[in-house]
Design an enzyme around this catalytic site. Structure first.
Site, PDB file in Angstrom:
ATOM      1  N   CYS A 473      -5.673   1.758   1.141  1.00 36.54           N
ATOM      2  CA  CYS A 473      -6.570   2.916   1.074  1.00 36.54           C
ATOM      3  C   CYS A 473      -6.765   3.396  -0.356  1.00 36.54           C
ATOM      4  CB  CYS A 473      -6.042   4.049   1.955  1.00 36.54           C
ATOM      5  SG  CYS A 473      -6.104   3.686   3.716  1.00 36.54           S
ATOM      6  N   GLU A 475      -5.098   5.090  -2.526  1.00 36.82           N
ATOM      7  CA  GLU A 475      -4.690   6.379  -3.079  1.00 36.82           C
ATOM      8  C   GLU A 475      -3.513   6.231  -4.030  1.00 36.82           C
ATOM      9  OE1 GLU A 475      -4.174   5.546   0.061  1.00 36.82           O
ATOM     10  OE2 GLU A 475      -2.163   6.101   0.694  1.00 36.82           O
TER      11      GLU A 475
END
Length: 678
Positions: A473, A475
């Site tokens: 993802c 992040e």
């Protein structure tokens, strides 16, 4: 005695077991049988240290947890994170029965009719109890929290004891009970991997699989140019091994490029040649009987990849030891899929690399192999897999991987990864945006920002100059062969900033403790011992802003970030480890935020309704819209179509909203990375 046992209706075989228990001697002396008190005891192993007191457990076992979203949180917990409790020790049941039989001596008079009836009732009660114990029973929330907290502080104690650092049990118990209370109230939660694995046989057993406590990892196929055994197959087997432990893994396609700089600074000019596996010919191919284990599956893939990359004999596999579909997986949990997914993977590897015999490895082949592995893991275990493939922005081959008109063979497995490109300032985004309009991909990765910055609002620090990519993802930035533990806090469930800061200490301490666990991969240990990377995250940001406003969120973020830096200095000194290279990130969250009734990460709900037809009936349900607009704007309802009626900033949400790999808390300081997964 034998006659008396006969009256009790105990079988001869049972008599033998009971008598041996009664007569057994240990190094500390014989088993004690107190006939008057009907008591038996045996010397036992010293129990493991307990960190959460019975007083705390007895208090919370009677409190109903505040699961979120009107029962959905509890449903998700029971389905996903509540483990089946270990079966009681059979010796306990045998000892209890022997305790009953030990109520008299050979000289005792025959039992009266009333005593026989009482004994029969006791037998019936004992049988009912054994039946109840035989039925699998799932944990309740207070028990899951206890397991996780006990496992966390057991890891700390082992670390201290093995290094003779001096473990302070009194301080540890105080911290453990504070962690228990805040986790029970869902003011913070470990990642889903931690809820499932921490404190189980996976982390407490002989072969401790601490890797399973981490959310994510990254591996660069640049490693294929290294001069070491299995170098070409290692990125693929690492992804498979980690995925089978529930770790989401990102990867790049640099193994298909020439002129790559290795760790030793050596330039490899020639791309990797796929030599192709040799047929057995007159020689009998070595048969590899695949063990019924995660390690066995991974080793079979390693053998097959090495055969094709290095021109070795194509291995013959024997699948007979792999348990049948539907049988339980004891340590990790779930049920077996049988050998079929692995057979399909082996066939896929042969197809992909067989077509490249005598040719250079391609970007498509790298992603195909990784995606096929991901599909196998999804089918072959209870874990879902998560992958991200990152390629060059200049490559039409890479950007078209999700174009199933051009690549129809990928439609059955291309969905297993998000696909993104490394971007540079000033580059032409036209080709990428043309494809993004079609299916939401590729996403954009700004590696130079990830390497240079912590928080984007702070000056560059270049701490992460070794970073090569990020998790699925994006992040969190990661080096090759690096893992990271991301833990969630829920600021909207706190009454004050002071309350939140106390929670941050518990969340930080959990994540930092996970970095103390060594993995079974030397390459990973080498990176993690140096970086100790963690990610303290927030979820429910939309709810916090709606109730308290963006300015108060900024204050909590800035103050919280400063507090975490002080915590990292304190606990790194206590653990005698380096400070963490990064400490925070905003993860998009999965099912964990549902337990706490929190919106995932910094995501906002994107529609006031969701609907469809079921049995010919239109089903539309209202949902909270926190985009700053009312549910009805100008008399027009938000629609449930993919784009119509949505705010422009929400268009990319039709697949998934992802964040850049930068270390930050403030939404205003997050370099937003928008991409999509098919």
């Amino acid at each position: 005695m034998a006659a008396k046992m006969g009256l009790l209706g105990v079988s001869a075989q049972r008599q033998t077991v009971l008598l041996s228990l009664l007569r057994r001697r240990t190094s500390a002396g014989p088993v004690a049988v107190d006939v008057g008190r009907r008591f038996m005891s045996t010397p036992a192993k010293k129990p493991a240290a307990r960190f959460v007191s019975d007083v705390v457990l007895n208090k919370y076992k009677h409190i109903e947890p505040d699961f979120g979203f009107n029962g959905l949180g509890y449903l998700v917990y029971r389905r996903t994170y509540s483990r089946i409790k270990p079966a009681p020790d059979s010796t306990t049941a045998v000892a209890a029965e022997a305790d009953t039989l030990a109520g008299g001596t050979d000289a005792s008079p025959p039992p009266t009719q009333q005593q026989q009836q009482e004994q029969q009732q006791q037998q019936q009660q004992q049988q009912q109890l054994q039946q109840q114990q035989a039925e699998p029973e799932n944990e309740e929330w207070w028990e899951t929290v206890a397991r996780v907290v006990e496992g966390t502080f057991s890891m700390q104690k082992r670390w201290y004891d093995e290094r003779k650092l001096g473990f302070n049990m009194k301080v540890a118990r105080r911290r453990a009970e504070r962690m228990y209370e805040r986790m029970f109230d869902m003011k913070f939660l470990p990642p889903g991997r931690g809820l499932w694995a921490m404190g189980t046989e996976m982390t407490e057993g002989e072969n401790k699989l601490h890797a399973a406590l981490n959310n994510c990892g990254f591996v660069s196929t640049e490693h294929m140019f290294e001069e070491e055994p299995h170098a070409k197959s290692m990125p693929f087997t690492f992804l498979m091994d980690a995925s089978m432990l529930g770790v989401g893994v990102g990867f790049d396609v640099k193994g298909a490029e020439g002129g790559v700089t290795t760790r030793m600074g050596v330039q490899r000019k020639k791309p990797i040649l796929v030599q192709g596996a040799r047929a057995g010919g007159t020689r009998v191919s070595k048969i590899f009987v695949i063990p019924d284990s995660r390690e066995g599956w991974v080793e079979s893939v390693e053998l097959l990849l090495d055969a094709y990359f290095d021109g070795r004999t194509d291995p013959t596999f024997d699948y007979r030891l792999i348990r049948k579909a539907g049988e339980p997986i004891k340590r990790f949990g779930g049920k077996s899929s049988g050998p079929e997914p692995l057979m399909i993977l082996h066939a896929g590897i042969r197809r992909v690399l067989g077509a490249l015999r005598g040719q250079h490895l391609t970007q498509t082949a790298i992603v195909d192999l990784m995606n096929l592995i991901g599909k196998c893991v999804v089918a072959g275990n209870v874990r879902r897999t998560a992958e991200i493939a990152i390629g060059p922005a200049s490559s039409s081959e890479f950007m078209d991987l999700k174009n199933y008109g051009k690549n129809p063979h990928r439609v059955t497995y291309g969905w297993t990864s998000n696909n993104s490109i490394f971007c540079d300032p000033g580059m032409d985004f036209g080709p990428a945006c043309d494809r993004l309009r079609g299916n939401g991909e590729p996403g954009f990765v700004w590696l130079h920002n990830m390497q240079r910055y912590g928080r984007m609002g702070d000056p560059p620090n270049d701490k992460d100059h070794r970073a090569r990519g990020g998790n699925p993802c994006l992040e969190q930035t990661l080096e090759s062969f690096e893992l990271c533990c991301l833990v969630e806090t829920f600021p909207h469930r706190h009454d004050s900033l002071a309350d939140y800061l106390e929670t941050l200490e518990c969340a930080y301490l959990y994540a930092k403790t996970v970095t103390l666990g060594e993995t079974h991969w030397p390459h990973v240990n080498r990176v993690m011992l140096r970086n100790r990377r963690i990610g303290c995250s927030m979820s429910g940001i939309a709810q916090f802003i709606s109730s308290r406003g963006i300015n108060e969120l900024k204050e909590w973020c800035d103050t919280g970030y400063g507090a975490i830096q002080k915590m990292d200095e304190q606990f790194s000194d206590e653990f005698a480890v380096p400070r963490s290279i990064k400490t925070t990130s905003i993860k998009p969250s999965g099912t964990v935020s549902l337990l706490a009734g929190a919106t995932a990460g910094m995501h906002y709900p994107i529609s006031s309704t969701h609907g469809g037809t079921h049995g010919g009936v239109d089903k539309r349900k209202s949902s909270l819209c926190m985009c700053g607009q009312s549910d009805v704007r100008g008399g027009e309802r938000h629609t449930s179509s993919r784009t119509k009626g949505l705010h422009p900033q929400h268009l990319a949400h039709r697949a998934r909203h992802r964040h850049a790999g930068v270390d930050c808390e403030l939404p205003s300081r997050i370099y937003i990375y928008i991409g999509a997964a098919s």
